[in-house]
Design an enzyme around this catalytic site. Structure first.
Site, PDB file in Angstrom:
ATOM      1  N   GLU A  28       0.803  -1.236   0.000  1.00 13.96           N
ATOM      2  CA  GLU A  28       0.000   0.000   0.000  1.00 13.96           C
ATOM      3  C   GLU A  28       0.837   1.290   0.000  1.00 13.96           C
ATOM      4  O   GLU A  28       0.561   2.213   0.764  1.00 13.96           O
ATOM      5  CB  GLU A  28      -0.970   0.007   1.184  1.00 13.96           C
ATOM      6  CG  GLU A  28      -1.885  -1.203   1.210  1.00 13.96           C
ATOM      7  CD  GLU A  28      -2.861  -1.205   2.390  1.00 13.96           C
ATOM      8  OE1 GLU A  28      -2.778  -0.321   3.250  1.00 13.96           O
ATOM      9  OE2 GLU A  28      -3.697  -2.112   2.430  1.00 13.96           O
TER      10      GLU A  28
ATOM     11  N   GLU B 171      -5.702 -11.107  -0.928  1.00 23.64           N
ATOM     12  CA  GLU B 171      -6.488 -10.918   0.302  1.00 23.64           C
ATOM     13  C   GLU B 171      -7.973 -10.857  -0.004  1.00 23.64           C
ATOM     14  O   GLU B 171      -8.718 -10.077   0.605  1.00 23.64           O
ATOM     15  CB  GLU B 171      -6.078  -9.611   1.004  1.00 23.64           C
ATOM     16  CG  GLU B 171      -4.598  -9.460   1.249  1.00 23.64           C
ATOM     17  CD  GLU B 171      -4.243  -8.165   1.985  1.00 23.64           C
ATOM     18  OE1 GLU B 171      -5.129  -7.486   2.527  1.00 23.64           O
ATOM     19  OE2 GLU B 171      -3.034  -7.849   2.010  1.00 23.64           O
TER      20      GLU B 171
HETATM   21  C1  XIL Z   1      -5.937  -6.487   8.542  1.00 24.18           C
HETATM   22  C2  XIL Z   1      -6.211  -7.652   9.476  1.00 24.18           C
HETATM   23  O1  XIL Z   1      -7.108  -8.529   8.834  1.00 24.18           O
HETATM   24  C3  XIL Z   1      -6.792  -7.155  10.772  1.00 24.18           C
HETATM   25  O2  XIL Z   1      -6.917  -8.214  11.703  1.00 24.18           O
HETATM   26  C4  XIL Z   1      -5.904  -6.054  11.359  1.00 24.18           C
HETATM   27  O3  XIL Z   1      -6.522  -5.521  12.499  1.00 24.18           O
HETATM   28  C5  XIL Z   1      -5.669  -4.956  10.336  1.00 24.18           C
HETATM   29  O4  XIL Z   1      -5.120  -5.522   9.161  1.00 24.18           O
HETATM   30  N1  XIL Z   1      -4.786  -4.842   3.855  1.00 24.18           N
HETATM   31  C6  XIL Z   1      -3.745  -5.621   4.302  1.00 24.18           C
HETATM   32  C7  XIL Z   1      -3.942  -6.506   5.481  1.00 24.18           C
HETATM   33  O5  XIL Z   1      -2.694  -5.647   3.656  1.00 24.18           O
HETATM   34  O6  XIL Z   1      -2.765  -6.669   6.209  1.00 24.18           O
HETATM   35  C8  XIL Z   1      -5.042  -6.015   6.366  1.00 24.18           C
HETATM   36  O7  XIL Z   1      -5.254  -6.972   7.402  1.00 24.18           O
HETATM   37  C9  XIL Z   1      -6.291  -5.752   5.567  1.00 24.18           C
HETATM   38  C10 XIL Z   1      -6.054  -4.698   4.532  1.00 24.18           C
END
Ligand code: XIL
Length: 344
Positions: A148, A256
């Site tokens: 990101e 994801e």
């Molecule tokens: C999220 C997790 O799922 C949560 O448990 C945590 O509180 C915050 O992060 N993009 C990403 C992930 O790259 O690492 C994130 O994961 C969701 C958004």
């Protein structure tokens, strides 16, 4: 012409129902893909959950415990035990592991808050990446090196790393990761790049700049946190986005994926959700460089969406009582029937 066993199986699968006992891992493997989920240490510590993950998926990502803050809570102390539990379980089950994430603007430790010079921050970055990547050499097959780095307007995101090091922190992170492991595949990972627009274009520019500078990048990860019905591109549009990187010689991963909607859920929203998953898998199957598909969990009872986006939810493949949803059946179907989006 002799039709080989695999050709025959594929031809037959065009008209056969999906075998009841076929797991996502098996169906994806028949298409040359690995398919997986985000996991927490608590999942692998629970025998029933661990068995389910081992069965259904061929790759796992640590949802939180490999992030900078959790794994490196103090400057001179790393906490590897939670990540080790996930990696050890995966290796024991013959699964692969995606490492997530070496550099991000969230979930950083408070010790990073002090004032650093550029050189000090580079030294911190190098120590962190070298230590973590070295520890999981030969066990982690893909690392999200930078997560990101571009904001929603298409600018470099204003982060600790940008402010203290400057924009070349991205290239440095990839260089440090490559030095620590010559074999692991190194990814840039981001959200909302599945839709054509300024952010997708700026990420492509960043990746082009890295390639032109000889920086060791192997792939781009599409997080694919999707909202339906508003934000899901067609399979064909998505395929074009994936091809941006395939034509640059890079690999593509869905890293994801979840598909949330505004609660309450309705049959129509679950149908739109199944369509969104279907589109993503179809697009991935149409692009040989897209070899990995990871969901951000599997159960609606245990998803980050509830805490982070109140009012949205039910984004995953299994409902809150553990029953498979139509999205799950659609994913199995598209893997089995291998439907392709029309050529543009
Ligand atoms: C999220 C997790 O799922 C949560 O448990 C945590 O509180 C915050 O992060 N993009 C990403 C992930 O790259 O690492 C994130 O994961 C969701 C958004």
């Amino acid at each position: 012409m002799v039709l080989g066993a695999i050709g025959l199986a594929l031809a037959l699968s065009a008209c056969q129902p999906v075998p009841d006992d076929a797991t996502l891992a098996e169906l994806a493997a028949a298409r040359g893909r690995r398919i997986g989920t985000a996991v927490e240490p608590s999942h692998v510590a629970n025998p029933d959950t661990a068995a389910f993950i081992a069965d259904e998926f061929s790759i796992v990502t640590a949802e939180n415990v490999m992030k900078f803050g959790p794994i490196h809570p103090e400057r001179d102390r790393y906490d590897f035990a939670p990540a080790d539990a996930i990696v050890d379980a995966a290796v024991a089950n013959g699964q692969q592991v995606r490492g997530h994430a070496l550099v991000w603007h969230r979930q950083n430790p408070t010790w990073l808050d002090e004032a650093w010079t550029r050189d000090e921050a580079i030294a911190v970055l190098e120590d962190h990446i070298t230590t973590v990547v070295t520890r999981y050499r030969e066990r982690v097959v893909q690392w999200d090196v930078v997560n990101e780095a571009i904001d929603d307007t298409g600018a470099m995101r204003d982060t600790f790393w940008l402010r203290t090091i400057g924009p070349d922190y991205v290239a440095l992170a990839f260089e440090f990761a490559r030095a620590a492991d010559p074999d692991v595949a190194l990814y840039y990972n981001d959200y909302l790049i599945e839709r054509a627009g300024p952010k997708a274009d700026r990420v492509a520019q960043l990746v082009d700049d890295l390639i032109a500078a000889g920086v060791p990048i192997d792939g781009v990860g599409y997080q694919m946190h999707v909202l339906v019905p508003e934000l899901m591109p067609s399979a064909n549009a998505l395929r074009h986005e994936f091809e941006r990187y395939a034509t640059r010689g890079l690999r593509v991963a869905i890293t994801e994926m979840d598909v949330a909607h505004i609660l309450p859920s309705t049959p129509e929203k679950f149908a739109a959700q199944a369509d969104a998953y279907d589109n993503a898998i179809m697009a991935c199957l149409a692009v040989p460089a897209c070899d990995t598909i990871v969901f951000w969990g599997w159960s609606d009872a245990d998803s980050w969406i509830d805490a982070e986006f109140p009012g949205f939810g039910n984004a995953l493949l299994f409902d809150r009582s553990g029953e498979p949803k139509i999205a799950y059946e659609r994913i199995r179907g598209v893997l089995w029937w291998n439907l392709q989006p029309p050529a543009a």
